[in-house]
Design an enzyme around this catalytic site. Sequence first.
Site, PDB file in Angstrom:
ATOM      1  NE  ARG A 170      -3.445   2.306   2.876  1.00 40.90           N
ATOM      2  CZ  ARG A 170      -4.704   2.469   2.480  1.00 40.90           C
ATOM      3  NH1 ARG A 170      -5.296   1.495   1.796  1.00 40.90           N
ATOM      4  NH2 ARG A 170      -5.379   3.558   2.768  1.00 40.90           N
TER       5      ARG A 170
ATOM      6  CG  HIS B 125      -8.217   1.124  -3.181  1.00 37.52           C
ATOM      7  ND1 HIS B 125      -7.672  -0.020  -2.606  1.00 37.52           N
ATOM      8  CD2 HIS B 125      -8.710   1.864  -2.139  1.00 37.52           C
ATOM      9  CE1 HIS B 125      -7.826   0.044  -1.300  1.00 37.52           C
ATOM     10  NE2 HIS B 125      -8.445   1.164  -0.991  1.00 37.52           N
TER      11      HIS B 125
ATOM     12  CD  GLN C  33     -13.019   0.171  -0.823  1.00 41.88           C
ATOM     13  OE1 GLN C  33     -12.273   0.291   0.135  1.00 41.88           O
ATOM     14  NE2 GLN C  33     -14.299  -0.159  -0.681  1.00 41.88           N
TER      15      GLN C  33
ATOM     16  CG  ASP D  62     -13.046   8.406  -1.753  1.00 39.23           C
ATOM     17  OD1 ASP D  62     -13.002   8.371  -0.511  1.00 39.23           O
ATOM     18  OD2 ASP D  62     -12.073   8.109  -2.467  1.00 39.23           O
TER      19      ASP D  62
ATOM     20  CB  CYS E 198     -13.765   3.527  -0.148  1.00 34.36           C
ATOM     21  SG  CYS E 198     -13.180   5.223  -0.309  1.00 34.36           S
TER      22      CYS E 198
ATOM     23  NE  ARG F  89     -10.837  -3.253   0.950  1.00 31.28           N
ATOM     24  CZ  ARG F  89      -9.861  -2.386   1.267  1.00 31.28           C
ATOM     25  NH1 ARG F  89     -10.166  -1.273   1.921  1.00 31.28           N
ATOM     26  NH2 ARG F  89      -8.613  -2.607   0.934  1.00 31.28           N
TER      27      ARG F  89
END
Length: 335
Positions: free
Chosen positions: A113, A140, A143, A236, A277, A322
Amino acid sequence: MSDIPTHLNLQGQSFLKESDYTQEDLNRLIDMAIDLKQQKQDGEPHNYLQNKNIALIFEKSSTRTRAAFTVAANDLGANVEYLNKNDLQLGQKESIRDTALVLGRLFDGIAYRGFAHTNVETLAKYGGIPVWNGLTNEWHPTQSLADFMTIKEHFNTLEDLTVTYLGDGRNNVARSLMIAAAILGVNIRICAPTALQPDTETIELARQFAEQHDSEVSIMTDPHSAVKQADVLYTDVLVSMGEEEHFEERLDMLQAYQVNDELLQATGKNDTIFLHCLPAFHNTETTYGQEIAQKYGIEEMEVTDQVFYSDSSKVFDQAENRLHTIKAVILATMG
């Protein structure tokens, strides 16, 4: 313990971005995640990866991604070593290539990450083991996999659905969502001011996938038009990590894109769900939220508190997923 799932042939592969995978691959990863979630809920052991070792390289802070990778690996029986930017010489005193060559001999898988997508690509190229993208500036994918698992759980299908994303259409979440939707055959609308719309190359790639899978990719500027008959509203944060200096500018540009009850009602549907997210800035219960309220007089940003905690909101199912989708990715590529 159930038999190891064998319906995916992804062993040894890395999971870097959605466009590397087929519709069948992504659907099967989602279905595997749903199966693994049920096993966990039933208390059924699924420690298929005993004696395996996984490195978590995190250059950016994280709650859900770090926790999900850690719990997923532990549930699968693997050992986890967390390495932050201060633990490594990544690209500073040791090249990423050399780091990959070393870690590939010590570990069985690497989660990364960080920032530049080329970093995770280099790790995958030279590590010789599966590498999983937990977030880069560009993509991502873990996600988006959780997003579509959540959508499928709620609607029992991905067919004939429409997702509307509102906000900064250039960021990694929006880009991954758009590409994953197009591959999965889900209609996707990215609604953003002209200056914050996705780049032309990503739009073209999404439309190529959409043409293959009978879905539509729409780039729009008017929120009320974009949400009509949408099954999912997604947003987001107004300002992505590393762009905080643009906050006031983004606030001015994106206030009209806030997901509120009026916009939810404008879908014309009773079963539209809301996704985010996380983290979300929907009240002043954080120091960050308090600072913004004091400085700009705004207590709710990209989503209102009412929508965030409404029955339409599936954000905490999404956050939990997730774990299950990351677990599916680890198992499919290492199993």
